[in-house]
Design a protein around this motif. Structure first.
Motif, PDB file in Angstrom:
ATOM      1  N   PRO A 191       1.073   0.897  -1.809  1.00  0.00           N
ATOM      2  CA  PRO A 191       0.104   1.176  -0.743  1.00  0.00           C
ATOM      3  C   PRO A 191      -1.322   0.746  -1.074  1.00  0.00           C
ATOM      4  O   PRO A 191      -2.104   0.449  -0.165  1.00  0.00           O
ATOM      5  CB  PRO A 191       0.195   2.699  -0.587  1.00  0.00           C
ATOM      6  N   ASP A 192      -1.660   0.678  -2.361  1.00  0.00           N
ATOM      7  CA  ASP A 192      -3.011   0.254  -2.743  1.00  0.00           C
ATOM      8  C   ASP A 192      -3.161  -1.263  -2.800  1.00  0.00           C
ATOM      9  O   ASP A 192      -4.219  -1.778  -3.166  1.00  0.00           O
ATOM     10  CB  ASP A 192      -3.412   0.873  -4.089  1.00  0.00           C
ATOM     11  N   GLY A 193      -2.079  -1.987  -2.454  1.00  0.00           N
ATOM     12  CA  GLY A 193      -2.137  -3.444  -2.420  1.00  0.00           C
ATOM     13  C   GLY A 193      -1.720  -4.135  -3.690  1.00  0.00           C
ATOM     14  O   GLY A 193      -1.616  -5.376  -3.715  1.00  0.00           O
ATOM     15  N   SER A 194      -1.471  -3.383  -4.759  1.00  0.00           N
ATOM     16  CA  SER A 194      -1.019  -4.006  -6.005  1.00  0.00           C
ATOM     17  C   SER A 194       0.402  -4.544  -5.839  1.00  0.00           C
ATOM     18  O   SER A 194       1.197  -4.000  -5.068  1.00  0.00           O
ATOM     19  CB  SER A 194      -1.078  -3.007  -7.161  1.00  0.00           C
ATOM     20  N   VAL A 195       0.716  -5.604  -6.567  1.00  0.00           N
ATOM     21  CA  VAL A 195       2.002  -6.285  -6.422  1.00  0.00           C
ATOM     22  C   VAL A 195       2.655  -6.467  -7.785  1.00  0.00           C
ATOM     23  O   VAL A 195       2.013  -6.933  -8.736  1.00  0.00           O
ATOM     24  CB  VAL A 195       1.828  -7.674  -5.760  1.00  0.00           C
ATOM     25  N   GLN A 196       3.918  -6.071  -7.884  1.00  0.00           N
ATOM     26  CA  GLN A 196       4.736  -6.378  -9.058  1.00  0.00           C
ATOM     27  C   GLN A 196       5.806  -7.367  -8.631  1.00  0.00           C
ATOM     28  O   GLN A 196       6.375  -7.252  -7.534  1.00  0.00           O
ATOM     29  CB  GLN A 196       5.375  -5.112  -9.626  1.00  0.00           C
ATOM     30  N   THR A 197       6.099  -8.312  -9.502  1.00  0.00           N
ATOM     31  CA  THR A 197       6.985  -9.417  -9.142  1.00  0.00           C
ATOM     32  C   THR A 197       8.135  -9.543 -10.127  1.00  0.00           C
ATOM     33  O   THR A 197       7.953  -9.408 -11.336  1.00  0.00           O
ATOM     34  CB  THR A 197       6.191 -10.740  -9.114  1.00  0.00           C
ATOM     35  N   TRP A 198       9.330  -9.810  -9.589  1.00  0.00           N
ATOM     36  CA  TRP A 198      10.513 -10.129 -10.389  1.00  0.00           C
ATOM     37  C   TRP A 198      11.020 -11.490  -9.919  1.00  0.00           C
ATOM     38  O   TRP A 198      11.139 -11.733  -8.713  1.00  0.00           O
ATOM     39  CB  TRP A 198      11.623  -9.104 -10.172  1.00  0.00           C
TER      40      TRP A 198
END
Length: 266
Positions: A191-198
């Protein structure tokens, strides 16, 4: 430690590849206790959805409420809803249990391309998303939720996912299975806009029926066990990839995955 109690609210897939049937297999193989509230009975093959028979609304609600009152529920996975009225009724029940994490798989497009939701159901699904902990759209479904064209760019979809996450206060899993790259990239937007990627090499298989159902059920199982969102998603992705590799190949294409063959290490 008792297995996490996972309630799947979804449609029945008589072919056994997706829906309630895929959810039960996934939850069980991940050492959870699977319970169900069936929203619709479908008639489908690996190639097409031939018919959909909605379950009466009072029966859907009763299935949910008895699980909550009797066995208890640690997490909920929501898949095919079938109607706007069903979505609203489920939302009313969930409002009385805000502490239970909900995984909403906004099932609107089957893996064979069939549209499974009308405009009213899509609108009600947007309202239901605000009650979820996380939503797991594929790229076509994300475009529909964000009211973008079907050929929207990846950058536009990512921006839309960030906007939805912020507006609804939910995590968004932006699944990359419908992308065309050799590397399949999934993103978890907070919700805070942070992104984790796999990112992993795309698995060369023509049998991917039920991947979305499987991922969301696996994610719900992890959340029901108390895992953090990113950790639960990581395990869910591993389960889906292992099941894809174990697909038995009963049909020419779009066949079921090999849920029962998956053994993830502890």
């Amino acid at each position: 430690m008792k297995p996490p109690r996972i309630l799947s609210i979804a449609g029945s897939d008589n072919s056994g590849g997706a829906g309630i049937q895929a959810d039960i297999k996934t939850i069980t193989m991940l050492r959870g206790h699977a319970m169900t509230a069936i929203t619709a009975v479908t008639v489908q093959t690996s190639q097409a959805v031939l018919a959909v028979h909605p379950v009466p609304l009072d029966i859907i609600v009763a299935q949910i409420e008895t699980c909550l009152a009797d066995t208890g529920v640690d997490a909920i996975k929501i898949g095919m809803l079938g109607s706007a009225e069903t979505a609203a009724a489920i939302g009313a029940v969930l409002a009385r249990h805000p502490a239970i994490p909900v995984v909403l798989d906004p099932v609107m497009v089957a893996s064979n391309g069939d549209r499974l939701a009308d405009a009213a159901t899509i609108a009600s699904m947007r309202a239901l998303a605000a009650q979820a902990a996380v939503i797991t759209p594929n790229l076509p479904e994300l475009a529909i939720l964000a009211d973008l064209p079907g050929d929207a760019s990846e950058d536009a979809l990512l921006a839309a996912a960030k906007a939805l996450a912020a507006d609804w206060g939910v995590f968004v899993v932006m699944k990359g299975g419908h992308g065309g790259d050799a590397m399949l990239t999934d993103r978890l937007i907070a919700p805070d806009g942070s992104v984790q990627t796999w990112a992993d090499p795309r698995i060369d298989t023509s049998h991917s029926h039920g991947t979305g159902c499987t991922l969301s059920a696996a994610l719900a199982t992890g959340l029901g066990r108390g895992e953090a969102m990113a950790d639960a998603l990581s395990v869910a992705r591993r389960f889906v990839r292992a099941a894809l590799k174990a697909a038995p190949g009963y049909v020419a294409r779009n066949g079921t995955m090999g849920h029962g063959q998956v053994r993830l290490e502890d």
